[in-house]
Design an enzyme around this catalytic site. Sequence first.
Site, short mmCIF file in Angstrom:
data_model
loop_
_atom_site.label_atom_id
_atom_site.label_comp_id
_atom_site.label_asym_id
_atom_site.label_seq_id
_atom_site.Cartn_x
_atom_site.Cartn_y
_atom_site.Cartn_z
N SER A 255 -6.50 -2.31 7.60
CA SER A 255 -5.90 -1.35 6.69
C SER A 255 -6.93 -0.78 5.71
CB SER A 255 -4.79 -2.07 5.94
OG SER A 255 -4.29 -1.24 4.96
N LYS A 256 -6.74 0.49 5.36
CA LYS A 256 -7.62 1.12 4.38
C LYS A 256 -7.14 0.80 2.97
CE LYS A 256 -10.43 4.10 6.73
NZ LYS A 256 -11.37 3.05 7.11
N ARG A 257 -5.89 0.35 2.87
CA ARG A 257 -5.32 0.07 1.55
C ARG A 257 -4.94 -1.39 1.43
NH1 ARG A 257 -1.79 4.96 1.15
NH2 ARG A 257 -3.33 6.63 1.17
#
Length: 495
Positions: A255-257
Amino acid sequence: MQEHIRVRFAPSPTGDFHVGGARTALFNYLFARNQQGTFILRIEDTDRKRYDAKALERLLQGLRYLGIKWDEGPEVGGDYGPYFQSERREIYQHHALQLLKKGHAYQCFCTPERLEQVSKERQKQKLLPGYDRHCRTLDPAEAKKRVEAGERHILRMKVPLDGEITAHDAIRGHITFPHSNLQDAVLMKSDGFPTYHLANVVDDHLMNISHILRGDEWVNSLPLHLHLYNGFGWKPPVMAHLPLILNPTGKGKMSKREGRAPDGRLLPVFLQSFQKAGYLPEALFNYLALVGWSYDDKTEIMSTDELIQRFSLERVNSSPAAWNYEKLEHLNGAYIRQLSVENLTDRILPFLQAAGFRVNRERMIMITPLIQERIKTLGEAPAAVDFFFLENLPDYDYRELVPKKGDRLMALKALEQAKQSLEATDFSLRTVDASLRAAVKSLGLKDAQMFQPIRVAVCGRKVSPPLFETLHVLGRDISLKRIDEAISKLQKAAD
Ligand code: GLU
């Protein structure tokens, strides 16, 4: 003679520093140091809309935290600067012109409105998104006139339309890309800034980069870049695409977040969040080296020097690697246990201060050994030692004082005896230990029946560091005061 190895980490400062980027930086660094090469930091800041000055700070801070030192780049300079792409615009303009002259690029005058139209049309016809190459066939003389008249334009790459190109990747082997999938990618934007493709290729060449180690998400740029190298007549560096990092489940790109685990814990993905959570830089460094690389099939704990000595591209995995929070936590715990008490204390102190505790280093040096075996991150320290620093314990239910196979009166009896026995000691570890063991015997209780009430009385909870050490460090006044409070809690509970 073997060529001098030069590698670069080329981040775009557009957001938080993701561990994926940190892993790329680290592999480049390990490779450079292993090969007695040069590690370059180049800031790819040509996307002015997404540029974020804070992101740059976080990048530099994150690399420093990990102990990754760059030999050339921001702050340290070097012979191949500037190392900020935004300061190299003339270089790109010059090279863009060369490609145009050689017929590998063309000016495109299509307006954003037209491009929008084209994209809608392609969607309708179920074609792949992209540009319809409208300006590719413009007469160059005509294009030149329009440019001279000041018409807004961009520069596009003229990619071959048929056939295919095969790249050799040091990790993935041969990869073939059909030309039919390629776009006439933009090289220069209308604001005079280059795109990633042009700036990246030009700089890697001009900075004499020998090996490109970057994340696998860039592999689709490879055919475009190879055509750019060919267009300029340059030899491309060795390419090595590092395996993707997947989510812990093994499904999907990491995930980027940041998210939360089902139990509410934060699942960090940014370097600064790992630092805040109290991961030791050397443990994170060690862990990151193992994301897509291994020394053998068993060795996990390796110092930075060992990793440098042992790193090789041959042992970088070609298949994606799933991020493993448990493994990182486990490594971190192992590194915490290896530290000297003084060193660990100094690392814990800022966490205690941030949690609002006024802590004296000397006192903490006595407490640290009590939690060294128990915490997996420095961030766990405040909650593990809070009762040493609180004036008053948070209120707890009297039932907590009652041992499992016992009742309120048993707890009361245990605490009254504990009070009496402890009062007679000097609170040294030896006398605390001896007096409480004797008390257990004289009351005819089991250890747990005696120790749980005392533990809860002085710590406010059932799980704590070893009890005798805890009493010894807490000292006479606080220990006896808290035991008194627990006794009256139990007495009140009878009414
Ligand atoms: N600027 C690109 C990035 O943000 C660099 C990719 C590359 O290494 O070529 O990752």
